[in-house]
Scaffold this active site. Structure first.
Site, PDB file in Angstrom:
ATOM      1  N   ARG A  76       0.865  -1.262  -0.117  1.00  0.00           N
ATOM      2  CA  ARG A  76      -0.046  -0.062   0.015  1.00  0.00           C
ATOM      3  C   ARG A  76       0.830   1.192  -0.029  1.00  0.00           C
ATOM      4  NH1 ARG A  76      -1.967   0.635   4.464  1.00  0.00           N
ATOM      5  NH2 ARG A  76      -1.289  -1.134   5.491  1.00  0.00           N
ATOM      6  N   TYR A 204      -1.337  -3.319  -6.942  1.00  0.00           N
ATOM      7  CA  TYR A 204      -1.124  -4.065  -5.672  1.00  0.00           C
ATOM      8  C   TYR A 204      -2.414  -4.329  -5.282  1.00  0.00           C
ATOM      9  CZ  TYR A 204      -0.289  -5.227  -0.953  1.00  0.00           C
ATOM     10  OH  TYR A 204      -0.526  -5.876   0.368  1.00  0.00           O
ATOM     11  N   LYS A 213      -9.563  -2.313   2.127  1.00  0.00           N
ATOM     12  CA  LYS A 213      -9.275  -1.316   2.933  1.00  0.00           C
ATOM     13  C   LYS A 213      -9.961  -0.085   2.580  1.00  0.00           C
ATOM     14  CE  LYS A 213      -5.955  -3.648   4.909  1.00  0.00           C
ATOM     15  NZ  LYS A 213      -6.329  -4.197   6.207  1.00  0.00           N
ATOM     16  N   HIS A 233     -10.399  -2.451  12.196  1.00  0.00           N
ATOM     17  CA  HIS A 233      -9.351  -3.138  11.600  1.00  0.00           C
ATOM     18  C   HIS A 233      -9.306  -4.321  12.482  1.00  0.00           C
ATOM     19  CE1 HIS A 233      -4.902  -3.277   9.926  1.00  0.00           C
ATOM     20  NE2 HIS A 233      -5.804  -3.982   9.434  1.00  0.00           N
ATOM     21  N   SER A 255       0.024  -4.018  12.068  1.00  0.00           N
ATOM     22  CA  SER A 255       0.659  -5.178  11.212  1.00  0.00           C
ATOM     23  C   SER A 255       1.631  -5.753  11.804  1.00  0.00           C
ATOM     24  CB  SER A 255       1.121  -4.387   9.935  1.00  0.00           C
ATOM     25  OG  SER A 255       2.158  -3.592  10.057  1.00  0.00           O
ATOM     26  N   CYS A 257       1.923  -8.378  13.896  1.00  0.00           N
ATOM     27  CA  CYS A 257       1.489  -8.680  15.449  1.00  0.00           C
ATOM     28  C   CYS A 257       0.873 -10.245  15.458  1.00  0.00           C
ATOM     29  CB  CYS A 257       0.750  -7.740  16.099  1.00  0.00           C
ATOM     30  SG  CYS A 257       1.700  -6.184  16.677  1.00  0.00           S
ATOM     31  N   ASP A 284      -9.521  -9.718   9.422  1.00  0.00           N
ATOM     32  CA  ASP A 284      -8.953  -8.421   9.214  1.00  0.00           C
ATOM     33  C   ASP A 284     -10.039  -7.174   9.249  1.00  0.00           C
ATOM     34  OD1 ASP A 284      -6.478  -6.858   8.245  1.00  0.00           O
ATOM     35  OD2 ASP A 284      -7.641  -6.458   6.326  1.00  0.00           O
ATOM     36  N   ARG A 382       1.713 -12.493  -0.932  1.00  0.00           N
ATOM     37  CA  ARG A 382       0.462 -12.671  -0.269  1.00  0.00           C
ATOM     38  C   ARG A 382      -0.227 -13.918  -0.780  1.00  0.00           C
ATOM     39  NH1 ARG A 382      -1.945  -8.798   3.160  1.00  0.00           N
ATOM     40  NH2 ARG A 382      -0.271  -7.077   3.352  1.00  0.00           N
TER      41      ARG A 382
HETATM   42  C1  OXD Z   1      -2.794  -4.504   6.253  1.00  0.00           C
HETATM   43  C2  OXD Z   1      -3.185  -5.606   5.535  1.00  0.00           C
HETATM   44  O1  OXD Z   1      -1.943  -4.049   5.728  1.00  0.00           O
HETATM   45  O2  OXD Z   1      -4.298  -6.352   5.905  1.00  0.00           O
HETATM   46  O3  OXD Z   1      -3.197  -4.254   7.149  1.00  0.00           O
HETATM   47  O4  OXD Z   1      -2.890  -5.973   4.278  1.00  0.00           O
HETATM   48 MN    MN Z   2      -4.946  -5.440   7.655  1.00  0.00          MN
END
Ligand code: OXD
Ligand code: MN
Length: 623
Positions: A76, A204, A213, A233, A255, A257, A284, A382
């Site tokens: 991102r 991406y 998102k 989130h 992120s 974690c 997520d 991913r």
């Molecule tokens: C993030 C994702 O960046 O879920 O939080 O991809």
């Molecule tokens: Mn996320």
């Protein structure tokens, strides 16, 4: 321009909007995505023919494909992401803002003719079960077949969505074009007042799967602010007891974690005899609404996982590994000449004849010209996999009413400061804990290692409006909900003096969740500390896990001096968030400061003990 397949709707508003966007982008063809398997198979074949995706070994990975993004388009791009609302104040201190008129004009210049020679796919999608009162409908127009294939995994798509929309204008207008993938002309634009998202010059996932998102967090958080709910989130996880009763928790972590791992947790051996089962609702995003029973209920608006590959293996997340064996798209991992894939800290050895994520021949230990080790898979590579394939997938995922939330958990990666778990003293105190959430930078991230980065509610890059107003909205939700869930904070990452993790993490985290659930029922042993309620050292069921008393004491330690520094750092952070910061959150900071002063008992919570560097918490066992 050819129109392929049926025009799936007679909705004039939809058709006029598509005509307008097509006039700007000038695709050669328009193809409506119906959501059926035949069409998906044809799209896969077409993308495989052009090399956009590569089929994997059909025996080892049935219906799985490989894709590489442009090397400069792998994550991102927050600096190219904008909230475009009329009043800059509504974007707040943490978002990039653009005037909507200017943003449309500039992006239109990049989008003009951008789909010449290409097909524009029209993807009607629902975030949430189709027809659920929680759900929102979007239509994404894209010139990327990879996006179309990913959206078919991540969301519910097709004819049924348009049937649910009927003649309504209530849908998010999502436009995406890869254009020339020029990073300087990359823009991810959100127009909350027009229910519109435009994304240009990226391929991406996080920038282009616009349901995720962009809609489900940035636009949805704005909608939730206006409509009285929460778009978060957060993972959602069900914990089933031997009686068959399932309690659900929602949890937010920055992120790196382990959110996906926690969402798919496998109970540890020692607790298995208790008959626990874990149900994954989402990994997520959570949309959370108050219901007439006075509780908060949540759905996962997504239908798939867009998970990070490196570090995912049969030990850290066996359920994820089982999920991605079929019908999965892998992006930017290592590809073997036998049609298998691999990534760092995954399972097994790299395949023979391996190509790295850039397509270069690669072997373990390969070095660059400066002697640095070259990773085979990109750190942000991913998998896109259907949620229903997860062995722990909850049958409530398709439930229109969602699941009732018993506890909300915030977390961070803190080597020293935060104990393994603590419970907020009240809803407002919980909002303060969410607002001051932070993680230390790991070696995998750019910047100074150990540096603390604030990430309130793990929403810093995703809150689609003024973050201080967002805190206010959370405070208000606590007032409107009769039986709000209790709020907790966890930290799986505390280290000892030698830099070793004190807590084993992964499945063992269930021991902490068990205490959390006990606390929601008024059970579970706790002591009051200046930062909230702490478990007593013997509060967890430790059957089958050996942990020294000293390690447990360290895991639960709260050190006054460290927390005073933390309070100062949180105060400095709040000062950067502008004039709308709610007094309730500032009051909580002041109350924490007072509780940290030796001998002080000035707040209106129960007596809290104080501790300094030398004087540790003396447990006060609560009933
Ligand atoms: C993030 C994702 O960046 O879920 O939080 O991809
Ligand atoms: Mn996320």
């Amino acid at each position: 321009m050819t129109i392929c397949g049926d025009t799936l709707t007679s909705n004039r508003i939809v058709k006029n909007w598509i005509d307008e966007m097509a006039a700007m982008c000038q695709p050669d063809r328009i193809e409506w995505i119906e959501g059926c398997d035949d069409q998906r198979d044809m799209l896969r074949d077409e993308a495989a023919r052009t090399g956009e995706i590569i089929p994997l070994d059909p025996v080892k990975y049935p219906n799985c494909y490989y894709h590489r993004t442009h090397p400069l388009d792998v994550a991102r791009t927050e600096d190219k992401t904008f909230i475009c609302c009329r009043n800059e104040k509504n974007a707040g201190a943490t978002n990039n803002w653009k005037d909507p008129e200017e943003a449309y004009l500039e992006a239109a210049s990049f989008l003009h003719g951008s789909m010449r020679g290409r097909t524009m796919y029209v993807i009607p999608f629902s975030m949430g079960p189709i027809g659920s009162p929680f759900s929102k409908i979007g239509i994404e127009l894209t010139d990327s077949i990879y996006v179309a294939l990913n959206m078919m995994i991540m969301t519910r798509v097709g004819r049924e969505v348009l049937d649910a929309l009927g003649s309504s204008a209530d849908f998010t207008r999502c436009l995406h074009s890869k254009a020339g993938l020029d990073p300087d002309k990359r823009r991810i634009l959100h127009f909350p007042e027009d229910n519109t998202i435009w994304s240009v010059n990226s391929g991406y996932g996080g920038n282009v799967l616009l349901g995720k998102k962009c809609l489900a967090l940035r636009l949805a958080s704005w909608m939730a602010w206006q409509e009285g709910w929460l778009a978060e989130h957060m993972l959602i996880l069900g914990i089933e007891e031997p009686t068959g009763y399932v309690d659900y928790i929602a949890a937010a972590f920055p992120s790196a974690c382990g959110k996906t791992n926690l969402a798919m947790l496998v109970p540890p051996e020692g607790l298995k005899s208790k008959g626990y089962r874990i149900w994954t609702v989402g990994d997520d995003i959570a949309w959370i609404r108050p219901d007439t029973d006075g509780r908060l209920w949540a759905i996962n608006p997504e239908a798939g996982f867009f998970g990070v590959c490196p570090g995912t293996n049969s030990r850290t997340n066996p359920n994820a590994m089982a999920t991605l064996q079929k019908n999965t798209i892998f992006t930017n991992v290592v590809l073997g000449n036998d049609g298998t894939i691999w990534w760092e800290e995954g399972d097994g050895d790299p395949p023979a004849g391996a190509l790295d994520w850039l397509g270069n021949p690669w072997h373990t230990g390969k070095k660059d010209a400066k002697g640095g080790v070259i990773a085979g898979a990109h750190a942000n590579s991913r998998f896109t996999a259907p949620l229903r394939q997860c062995p722990s997938a909850s049958h409530r995922v398709e439930h229109h009413h969602g699941v009732p939330i018993s506890a909300i958990i915030f977390g961070g990666r803190r080597e020293r400061l935060a104990p393994l778990v603590y419970e907020a003293l009240s809803w407002n105190h919980g909002v303060f804990i969410g607002a001051s959430m932070a993680s230390e930078r790991t070696a995998a991230q750019y910047g100074t290692q150990g540096e603390v980065r604030r990430d309130p509610f793990a929403m810093l890059p995703f809150c689609g409006y003024n973050i201080a107003e967002y805190f206010k909205h959370w405070i208000k939700m606590g007032r409107t909900v009769k039986h709000p869930p209790k709020i907790f904070h966890v930290n799986w990452f505390r280290k000892d003096a030698d830099g070793k993790f004190l807590w084993p993490g992964y499945g063992e985290n269930l021991r902490v969740l068990e205490w959390v659930l006990q606390r929601t029922r008024g059970e579970g042993d706790a002591v009051l500390s200046p930062i909230g309620y702490l478990p007593t050292p013997d509060a967890f069921d430790m059957t089958g896990l050996i942990l020294s008393k000293a390690a447990m004491a360290k895991l639960l330690e709260v050190t006054g001096e460290d927390w005073k520094q933390e309070a100062n750092s949180v105060g400095e952070f709040f000062d950067t968030l502008g004039p709308c910061m709610p007094w309730e959150v500032r009051n909580e900071l002041e109350a924490l400061r007072r509780r940290l002063e030796p001998g002080e008992n000035t707040d209106n919570h129960e007596q809290a003990r104080t501790s300094t560097d030398k004087e540790r918490i003396t447990p006060t066992i609560l009933p």
